[in-house]
Every structure is written in structure tokens, then in C-alpha cells.
Scaffold this motif. Structure first.
Motif, mmCIF file in Angstrom:
data_model
loop_
_atom_site.group_PDB
_atom_site.id
_atom_site.type_symbol
_atom_site.label_atom_id
_atom_site.label_comp_id
_atom_site.label_asym_id
_atom_site.label_seq_id
_atom_site.Cartn_x
_atom_site.Cartn_y
_atom_site.Cartn_z
ATOM 1 N N ASN A 12 13.036 18.461 39.165
ATOM 2 C CA ASN A 12 11.665 18.095 39.539
ATOM 3 C C ASN A 12 11.565 17.822 41.042
ATOM 4 N N GLY A 13 12.607 17.229 41.615
ATOM 5 C CA GLY A 13 12.644 17.012 43.060
ATOM 6 C C GLY A 13 12.710 18.322 43.828
ATOM 7 N N ILE A 14 13.460 19.282 43.302
ATOM 8 C CA ILE A 14 13.520 20.605 43.938
ATOM 9 C C ILE A 14 12.142 21.254 43.931
ATOM 10 N N ILE A 15 11.423 21.110 42.835
ATOM 11 C CA ILE A 15 10.059 21.661 42.766
ATOM 12 C C ILE A 15 9.179 21.023 43.844
ATOM 13 N N GLU A 16 9.273 19.714 44.005
ATOM 14 C CA GLU A 16 8.455 19.027 45.014
ATOM 15 C C GLU A 16 8.803 19.503 46.426
ATOM 16 N N ILE A 17 10.082 19.643 46.707
ATOM 17 C CA ILE A 17 10.501 20.135 48.030
ATOM 18 C C ILE A 17 10.037 21.574 48.223
ATOM 19 N N TYR A 18 10.115 22.372 47.185
ATOM 20 C CA TYR A 18 9.622 23.757 47.242
ATOM 21 C C TYR A 18 8.133 23.769 47.617
ATOM 22 N N LYS A 19 7.354 22.899 46.968
ATOM 23 C CA LYS A 19 5.908 22.819 47.274
ATOM 24 C C LYS A 19 5.680 22.486 48.754
ATOM 25 N N GLU A 20 6.500 21.590 49.292
ATOM 26 C CA GLU A 20 6.345 21.162 50.686
ATOM 27 C C GLU A 20 6.780 22.242 51.679
ATOM 28 N N THR A 21 7.764 23.042 51.299
ATOM 29 C CA THR A 21 8.322 24.016 52.244
ATOM 30 C C THR A 21 7.795 25.434 52.040
ATOM 31 N N ILE A 22 7.014 25.661 51.006
ATOM 32 C CA ILE A 22 6.545 27.022 50.716
ATOM 33 C C ILE A 22 5.751 27.641 51.871
ATOM 34 N N PRO A 23 4.989 26.866 52.657
ATOM 35 C CA PRO A 23 4.266 27.507 53.766
ATOM 36 C C PRO A 23 5.191 28.201 54.775
ATOM 37 N N GLN A 24 6.437 27.762 54.866
ATOM 38 C CA GLN A 24 7.371 28.391 55.810
ATOM 39 C C GLN A 24 7.925 29.713 55.280
ATOM 40 N N ASN A 25 7.754 29.956 53.968
ATOM 41 C CA ASN A 25 8.171 31.223 53.358
ATOM 42 C C ASN A 25 9.617 31.580 53.717
ATOM 43 N N ASN A 26 10.492 30.564 53.596
ATOM 44 C CA ASN A 26 11.888 30.765 53.970
ATOM 45 C C ASN A 26 12.765 29.957 53.008
ATOM 46 N N PRO A 27 13.454 30.639 52.081
ATOM 47 C CA PRO A 27 14.255 29.906 51.101
ATOM 48 C C PRO A 27 15.364 29.065 51.732
ATOM 49 N N LYS A 28 15.846 29.463 52.886
ATOM 50 C CA LYS A 28 16.898 28.680 53.561
ATOM 51 C C LYS A 28 16.357 27.308 53.958
ATOM 52 N N VAL A 29 15.118 27.250 54.440
ATOM 53 C CA VAL A 29 14.490 25.977 54.798
ATOM 54 C C VAL A 29 14.420 25.067 53.573
ATOM 55 N N THR A 30 14.047 25.640 52.439
ATOM 56 C CA THR A 30 13.953 24.864 51.204
ATOM 57 C C THR A 30 15.322 24.344 50.794
ATOM 58 N N VAL A 31 16.331 25.197 50.811
ATOM 59 C CA VAL A 31 17.682 24.794 50.399
ATOM 60 C C VAL A 31 18.224 23.704 51.322
ATOM 61 N N VAL A 32 18.014 23.824 52.601
ATOM 62 C CA VAL A 32 18.475 22.794 53.543
ATOM 63 C C VAL A 32 17.828 21.452 53.209
ATOM 64 N N ALA A 33 16.534 21.452 52.920
ATOM 65 C CA ALA A 33 15.823 20.211 52.577
ATOM 66 C C ALA A 33 16.329 19.633 51.253
ATOM 67 N N VAL A 34 16.599 20.497 50.294
ATOM 68 C CA VAL A 34 17.107 20.038 49.002
ATOM 69 C C VAL A 34 18.517 19.467 49.164
ATOM 70 N N TYR A 35 19.365 20.145 49.927
ATOM 71 C CA TYR A 35 20.718 19.632 50.185
ATOM 72 C C TYR A 35 20.644 18.253 50.855
ATOM 73 N N LYS A 36 19.713 18.103 51.776
ATOM 74 C CA LYS A 36 19.578 16.825 52.486
ATOM 75 C C LYS A 36 19.234 15.696 51.510
ATOM 76 N N LYS A 37 18.377 15.995 50.538
ATOM 77 C CA LYS A 37 17.944 14.958 49.601
ATOM 78 C C LYS A 37 18.953 14.707 48.485
ATOM 79 N N PHE A 38 19.532 15.762 47.912
ATOM 80 C CA PHE A 38 20.369 15.609 46.718
ATOM 81 C C PHE A 38 21.855 15.894 46.936
ATOM 82 N N GLY A 39 22.212 16.468 48.070
ATOM 83 C CA GLY A 39 23.597 16.846 48.309
ATOM 84 C C GLY A 39 23.891 18.223 47.718
ATOM 85 N N LYS A 40 24.955 18.832 48.214
ATOM 86 C CA LYS A 40 25.289 20.196 47.793
ATOM 87 C C LYS A 40 25.706 20.274 46.336
ATOM 88 N N ALA A 41 26.566 19.376 45.907
ATOM 89 C CA ALA A 41 27.099 19.468 44.540
ATOM 90 C C ALA A 41 25.992 19.353 43.490
#
Length: 109
Positions: A12-41
Motif C-alpha cells: 500500500n505504501g508503494i502504491i502511495e509513492i507511485y501516485k506521488e511520483t507518477i508525474p515524473q513518468n520514471n520508474p527509477k524515481v519511484t523505486v528510489v523513493a520506495v527504497y528510501k522509505k522501506f529499504g531494499k530488502a
């Protein structure tokens, strides 16, 4: 392995970050933000769980499925029973599977 409730919260947190980063249209931006919040593992495990739930969805590439195959997934997270698995109550289709595949490509596994 992450328990059922926590992995659902992470998705659910990934979905929220996706909603916030979708205007940038760059999956790398989304993944970086998700890693920052939840960690890689935890992030990688959440994506591996989604890939396992959507095991018959051809929009997740074989290359990305192979990439995630080394990540253990709690088998209870793939049971299609809303009473047992809180993941089924998540909006699993909010992010189009092709976009999920694009984000998996950006994961550091």
C-alpha cells in the motif's frame, strides 16, 4: 520473510509513492523513493510477492521473474483468500502490471 500484514502495508505504501511520483513518468524515481522509505530488502520482497500473486500475468517479463526468483516469499502471501491474506485486500491492480514490470527492472536485486 515478512509477515502478511507488514507486506500488505508495504505494498500500500508503494502504491502511495507511485501516485506521488507518477508525474515524473520514471520508474527509477519511484523505486528510489520506495527504497528510501522501506529499504531494499522489504521493497524487493514486496515486488517478489506481487510477481508470485500475479504468476500467470505475462506482462511481468521472464527476465524480471528470474530476477525476483531468488527472493523468498511468504507462501501465505500468495493465497487467494481475503480472510487469510491481507494482500488480496490491497488494490493489486492499481498499478498496471506493465508499470510494475518497469519498476522491477529498476530494482537492485
Amino acid at each position: 520473510m515478512t509477515d502478511l500484514v507488514e507486506i500488505a502495508k508495504i505494498w500500500n505504501g508503494i502504491i502511495e509513492i507511485y501516485k506521488e511520483t507518477i508525474p515524473q513518468n520514471n520508474p527509477k524515481v519511484t523505486v528510489v523513493a520506495v527504497y528510501k522509505k522501506f529499504g531494499k530488502a522489504k521493497t524487493n520482497e514486496a515486488f517478489a510477492t506481487i510477481a508470485a500473486i500475479k504468476k500467470h500475468d505475462g506482462r511481468i517479463s521472464p527476465r524480471n521473474r528470474k530476477k525476483l526468483s531468488s527472493i523468498p516469499v511468504n507462501p501465505d502471501c500468495t493465497v487467494w483468500d481475503r480472510m487469510v491474506n491481507p494482500m488480496i485486500g490491497c488494490n493489486l491492480d492499481y498499478i498496471h502490471t506493465a508499470h510494475i514490470d518497469n519498476m522491477i527492472t529498476e530494482l537492485e536485486v
